[in-house]
Write an enzyme that holds these catalytic residues in place. Sequence first.
Site, PDB file in Angstrom:
ATOM      1  N   TYR A 131      37.938 -25.645  14.623  1.00  0.00           N
ATOM      2  CA  TYR A 131      38.451 -25.501  15.987  1.00  0.00           C
ATOM      3  C   TYR A 131      37.334 -25.682  17.018  1.00  0.00           C
ATOM      4  CZ  TYR A 131      41.015 -23.291  19.864  1.00  0.00           C
ATOM      5  OH  TYR A 131      41.635 -23.016  21.064  1.00  0.00           O
TER       6      TYR A 131
ATOM      7  N   LYS B 233      36.906 -28.475  20.047  1.00  0.00           N
ATOM      8  CA  LYS B 233      36.843 -28.063  21.453  1.00  0.00           C
ATOM      9  C   LYS B 233      35.526 -28.478  22.100  1.00  0.00           C
ATOM     10  CE  LYS B 233      40.930 -26.241  21.778  1.00  0.00           C
ATOM     11  NZ  LYS B 233      41.937 -26.799  22.697  1.00  0.00           N
TER      12      LYS B 233
END
Length: 242
Positions: A153, A157
């Site tokens: 993740y 990002k």
Amino acid sequence: MTRTILVTGASRGIGRAIALALGRDGFDVVVHFANNQTMAEEVAAAIAAAGGSARTLQFDISNRDICGQAVAEDIDAHGAYYGVVLNAGISRDQALPMMTEEDWDAVVHTNLDGFYNVLKPAIMPMVRRRQPGRVVVLSSVSGLIGNRGQTNYAATKAGLIGAAKSLALEMAKRNITVNCVAPGFIETDMTENLPEDMVRELIPLRRAGQAEEVAALVAFLCSDQAAYITRQVIAVDGGMAG
């Protein structure tokens, strides 16, 4: 002139709050959803009930062909967007030694590939409008400082920040601004089980944020008043990444 903003992942959580805020500000909102049509239609109905205008649009941001076709057909039918808010994304949290290939690939192909899949068919019609425009990308505090159990993740990002900063340079002469918003712990159905003591320990403001607090910043970045702000990353995290 009608100004339309596509908000991906707008059927719930932060995306829903963003869509409602933009609707209140007078934008026509395209409420994107992947699966939950009922919730997306509720958001569009709420915008209409408040005097705004909205329509729903379904596609999977990780499927390049389906995404490209859906966005192109919507633009052909209704005209180019004034703005795009890239909010949709997924998480599959696990420490890296235990993370499966499927969990890595799913997060990368959704969160990072989604940037290309949505903006590729949308950006040139925005340019051809020969009018100012806005792109807002939802990153995360995890992309700024990392987070245990989120290597996949956090990688996506952080990658979105690099992509957005590069696109901002490409679009600046077109008066299309591109910025990132990096939320921290925000109260949504995805974070409802966070222990209160952990929240107080990690966040200087000693509370989780509200979706509406993120939406307020996104709405500002889409406004005329934000015309001189581009290539920025702004955290909404209670001071975590300060």
